[in-house]
Motif scaffolding. Structure first.
Motif, PDB file in Angstrom:
ATOM      1  N   GLY A  32       6.140   0.738   0.905  1.00 45.10           N
ATOM      2  CA  GLY A  32       5.675   1.294  -0.354  1.00 45.10           C
ATOM      3  C   GLY A  32       4.170   1.167  -0.549  1.00 45.10           C
ATOM      4  N   VAL A  33       3.755   0.803  -1.768  1.00 40.12           N
ATOM      5  CA  VAL A  33       2.346   0.641  -2.117  1.00 40.12           C
ATOM      6  C   VAL A  33       1.698  -0.401  -1.194  1.00 40.12           C
ATOM      7  CG1 VAL A  33       0.776  -0.213  -3.912  1.00 40.12           C
ATOM      8  CG2 VAL A  33       2.614   1.370  -4.514  1.00 40.12           C
ATOM      9  N   ASP A  34       2.397  -1.493  -0.966  1.00 40.09           N
ATOM     10  CA  ASP A  34       1.869  -2.584  -0.139  1.00 40.09           C
ATOM     11  C   ASP A  34       1.510  -2.074   1.258  1.00 40.09           C
ATOM     12  OD1 ASP A  34       1.149  -5.207   0.530  1.00 40.09           O
ATOM     13  OD2 ASP A  34       3.212  -5.857   0.850  1.00 40.09           O
ATOM     14  N   GLY A  35       2.421  -1.380   1.887  1.00 39.94           N
ATOM     15  CA  GLY A  35       2.165  -0.838   3.222  1.00 39.94           C
ATOM     16  C   GLY A  35       1.026   0.167   3.228  1.00 39.94           C
ATOM     17  N   ALA A  36       0.988   1.028   2.207  1.00 41.39           N
ATOM     18  CA  ALA A  36      -0.063   2.048   2.120  1.00 41.39           C
ATOM     19  C   ALA A  36      -1.441   1.403   1.978  1.00 41.39           C
ATOM     20  CB  ALA A  36       0.214   2.989   0.947  1.00 41.39           C
ATOM     21  N   ILE A  37      -1.544   0.375   1.145  1.00 36.57           N
ATOM     22  CA  ILE A  37      -2.824  -0.308   0.945  1.00 36.57           C
ATOM     23  C   ILE A  37      -3.267  -0.997   2.236  1.00 36.57           C
ATOM     24  CG2 ILE A  37      -3.849  -2.328  -0.206  1.00 36.57           C
ATOM     25  CD1 ILE A  37      -2.531  -1.256  -2.805  1.00 36.57           C
ATOM     26  N   HIS A  38      -2.356  -1.669   2.907  1.00 37.10           N
ATOM     27  CA  HIS A  38      -2.714  -2.332   4.170  1.00 37.10           C
ATOM     28  C   HIS A  38      -3.100  -1.313   5.243  1.00 37.10           C
ATOM     29  CE1 HIS A  38      -2.094  -6.721   3.796  1.00 37.10           C
ATOM     30  NE2 HIS A  38      -1.335  -6.378   2.774  1.00 37.10           N
ATOM     31  N   ARG A  39      -2.372  -0.201   5.333  1.00 39.06           N
ATOM     32  CA  ARG A  39      -2.696   0.816   6.352  1.00 39.06           C
ATOM     33  C   ARG A  39      -4.068   1.433   6.093  1.00 39.06           C
ATOM     34  NH1 ARG A  39       2.657   1.923   5.684  1.00 39.06           N
ATOM     35  NH2 ARG A  39       2.249   3.633   4.245  1.00 39.06           N
ATOM     36  N   GLY A  41      -6.495   0.384   4.007  1.00 38.31           N
ATOM     37  CA  GLY A  41      -7.579  -0.586   3.888  1.00 38.31           C
ATOM     38  C   GLY A  41      -7.986  -1.209   5.209  1.00 38.31           C
ATOM     39  N   GLY A  42      -7.071  -1.212   6.164  1.00 41.55           N
ATOM     40  CA  GLY A  42      -7.386  -1.717   7.489  1.00 41.55           C
ATOM     41  C   GLY A  42      -7.187  -3.214   7.655  1.00 41.55           C
ATOM     42  N   PRO A  43      -7.584  -3.718   8.815  1.00 41.42           N
ATOM     43  CA  PRO A  43      -7.273  -5.097   9.202  1.00 41.42           C
ATOM     44  C   PRO A  43      -7.982  -6.171   8.375  1.00 41.42           C
ATOM     45  CG  PRO A  43      -8.692  -4.061  10.851  1.00 41.42           C
ATOM     46  CD  PRO A  43      -8.280  -2.986   9.883  1.00 41.42           C
ATOM     47  N   ASP A  44      -9.061  -5.839   7.685  1.00 39.19           N
ATOM     48  CA  ASP A  44      -9.768  -6.848   6.888  1.00 39.19           C
ATOM     49  C   ASP A  44      -8.888  -7.399   5.767  1.00 39.19           C
ATOM     50  OD1 ASP A  44     -11.932  -6.451   8.520  1.00 39.19           O
ATOM     51  OD2 ASP A  44     -13.119  -5.340   7.034  1.00 39.19           O
ATOM     52  N   ILE A  45      -8.050  -6.552   5.188  1.00 38.47           N
ATOM     53  CA  ILE A  45      -7.165  -7.006   4.104  1.00 38.47           C
ATOM     54  C   ILE A  45      -6.144  -7.994   4.669  1.00 38.47           C
ATOM     55  CG2 ILE A  45      -5.442  -6.329   2.387  1.00 38.47           C
ATOM     56  CD1 ILE A  45      -6.937  -3.632   2.160  1.00 38.47           C
ATOM     57  N   ALA A  66      -1.277 -13.544  -9.241  1.00 42.65           N
ATOM     58  CA  ALA A  66      -2.161 -12.553  -8.622  1.00 42.65           C
ATOM     59  C   ALA A  66      -3.313 -13.261  -7.931  1.00 42.65           C
ATOM     60  CB  ALA A  66      -2.698 -11.583  -9.675  1.00 42.65           C
ATOM     61  N   VAL A  67      -3.802 -12.638  -6.857  1.00 37.82           N
ATOM     62  CA  VAL A  67      -4.920 -13.165  -6.086  1.00 37.82           C
ATOM     63  C   VAL A  67      -5.679 -11.972  -5.488  1.00 37.82           C
ATOM     64  CG1 VAL A  67      -3.562 -13.425  -3.969  1.00 37.82           C
ATOM     65  CG2 VAL A  67      -5.556 -14.883  -4.343  1.00 37.82           C
ATOM     66  N   ALA A  68      -6.986 -12.130  -5.305  1.00 43.24           N
ATOM     67  CA  ALA A  68      -7.812 -11.017  -4.819  1.00 43.24           C
ATOM     68  C   ALA A  68      -8.259 -11.222  -3.378  1.00 43.24           C
ATOM     69  CB  ALA A  68      -9.035 -10.847  -5.704  1.00 43.24           C
ATOM     70  N   THR A  69      -8.451 -10.089  -2.695  1.00 43.22           N
ATOM     71  CA  THR A  69      -9.063 -10.062  -1.366  1.00 43.22           C
ATOM     72  C   THR A  69     -10.039  -8.897  -1.323  1.00 43.22           C
ATOM     73  OG1 THR A  69      -7.458  -8.533  -0.370  1.00 43.22           O
ATOM     74  CG2 THR A  69      -6.942 -10.900  -0.231  1.00 43.22           C
ATOM     75  N   THR A  70     -10.717  -8.783  -0.203  1.00 49.72           N
ATOM     76  CA  THR A  70     -11.512  -7.597   0.072  1.00 49.72           C
ATOM     77  C   THR A  70     -10.616  -6.353  -0.001  1.00 49.72           C
ATOM     78  OG1 THR A  70     -12.874  -6.483   1.724  1.00 49.72           O
ATOM     79  CG2 THR A  70     -11.078  -7.819   2.566  1.00 49.72           C
ATOM     80  N   LEU A  74     -10.789   0.714   1.768  1.00 45.24           N
ATOM     81  CA  LEU A  74     -10.449   1.453   0.542  1.00 45.24           C
ATOM     82  C   LEU A  74     -11.723   1.744  -0.242  1.00 45.24           C
ATOM     83  CD1 LEU A  74      -7.363  -0.611  -0.733  1.00 45.24           C
ATOM     84  CD2 LEU A  74      -7.319   1.629   0.366  1.00 45.24           C
ATOM     85  N   PRO A  75     -11.727   2.798  -1.078  1.00 46.08           N
ATOM     86  CA  PRO A  75     -12.902   3.089  -1.903  1.00 46.08           C
ATOM     87  C   PRO A  75     -12.951   2.215  -3.170  1.00 46.08           C
ATOM     88  CG  PRO A  75     -11.263   4.799  -2.208  1.00 46.08           C
ATOM     89  CD  PRO A  75     -10.723   3.856  -1.155  1.00 46.08           C
ATOM     90  N   ALA A  76     -12.612   0.949  -3.020  1.00 49.97           N
ATOM     91  CA  ALA A  76     -12.649  -0.034  -4.099  1.00 49.97           C
ATOM     92  C   ALA A  76     -13.343  -1.261  -3.521  1.00 49.97           C
ATOM     93  CB  ALA A  76     -11.227  -0.394  -4.552  1.00 49.97           C
ATOM     94  N   GLU A  77     -13.727  -2.175  -4.379  1.00 47.64           N
ATOM     95  CA  GLU A  77     -14.377  -3.392  -3.878  1.00 47.64           C
ATOM     96  C   GLU A  77     -13.351  -4.476  -3.546  1.00 47.64           C
ATOM     97  OE1 GLU A  77     -18.221  -6.151  -4.994  1.00 47.64           O
ATOM     98  OE2 GLU A  77     -17.801  -4.328  -6.124  1.00 47.64           O
TER      99      GLU A  77
END
Length: 169
Positions: A32-39, A41-45, A66-70, A74-77
């Motif tokens: 789902g969303v998780d897989g799409a974001i990882h794909r 966003g690439g290996p840095d996430i 909740a926790v944040a990463t790079t 993605l076109p986000a920070e």
């Protein structure tokens, strides 16, 4: 007061300060969303998530936190990872779902994010009924004190968009 915007589309394409990931507790990617974001966003996430698992979250990220990463490519920070609850008829887990939105906004405030894109947390494979998920999302965002200026709910399809539109009305 935070401005709430609805978008039908792909959350990985949103140009915002932070994208919220409906993660699983492992933080190591999924469907789902998780897989799409990882794909996208690439290996840095994934590398950042592995580092979190090796330090503070050895047993995984608890539901409702909740926790944040790079954000990688993605076109986000940032990506703010939150673990939604699985829906069950046997137990009211609404407070855990609301906590995902509150905690994500808290993390966004810590980061200084002004624009945040959320998916409809827990409404996919975790089985939360869309109309109720939309109601909880909208009510929680409206009730949460935050410096975030815009919350963008990015909804994958027309029925999800309609549910959030009804919740906003």
């Amino acid at each position: 007061m935070v401005r709430i915007v609805l978008v039908q589309g792909d959350i990985t394409e949103q140009q915002v300060d932070a994208v919220v990931n409906a993660a699983n507790s492992s933080l190591l990617g999924g469907g789902g969303v998780d897989g799409a974001i990882h794909r996208r966003g690439g290996p840095d996430i994934l590398a950042a998530c592995r580092a979190l698992r090796a330090s503070h979250y050895g047993k995984g990220l608890p539901t409702g936190r909740a926790v944040a990463t790079t954000a990688g490519r993605l076109p986000a920070e940032w990506v703010i990872h939150t673990v939604g609850p699985r829906f069950t008829q046997d137990e009211d887990r609404s407070e855990l779902l609301a906590s995902c939105y509150r905690e994500s906004l808290r993390v966004a405030d810590e980061l200084g994010a002004r624009t945040v894109a959320f998916p409809a947390i827990s409404t996919g494979i975790y089985g939360w009924p869309m109309a109720d998920g939309a109601r909880i999302a909208v009510e929680t965002v409206r009730a949460t004190q935050t410096a975030v200026e815009e919350v963008r709910f990015v909804l994958f399809d027309t029925p999800a968009y309609a549910s959030f539109e009804a919740a906003l009305a």
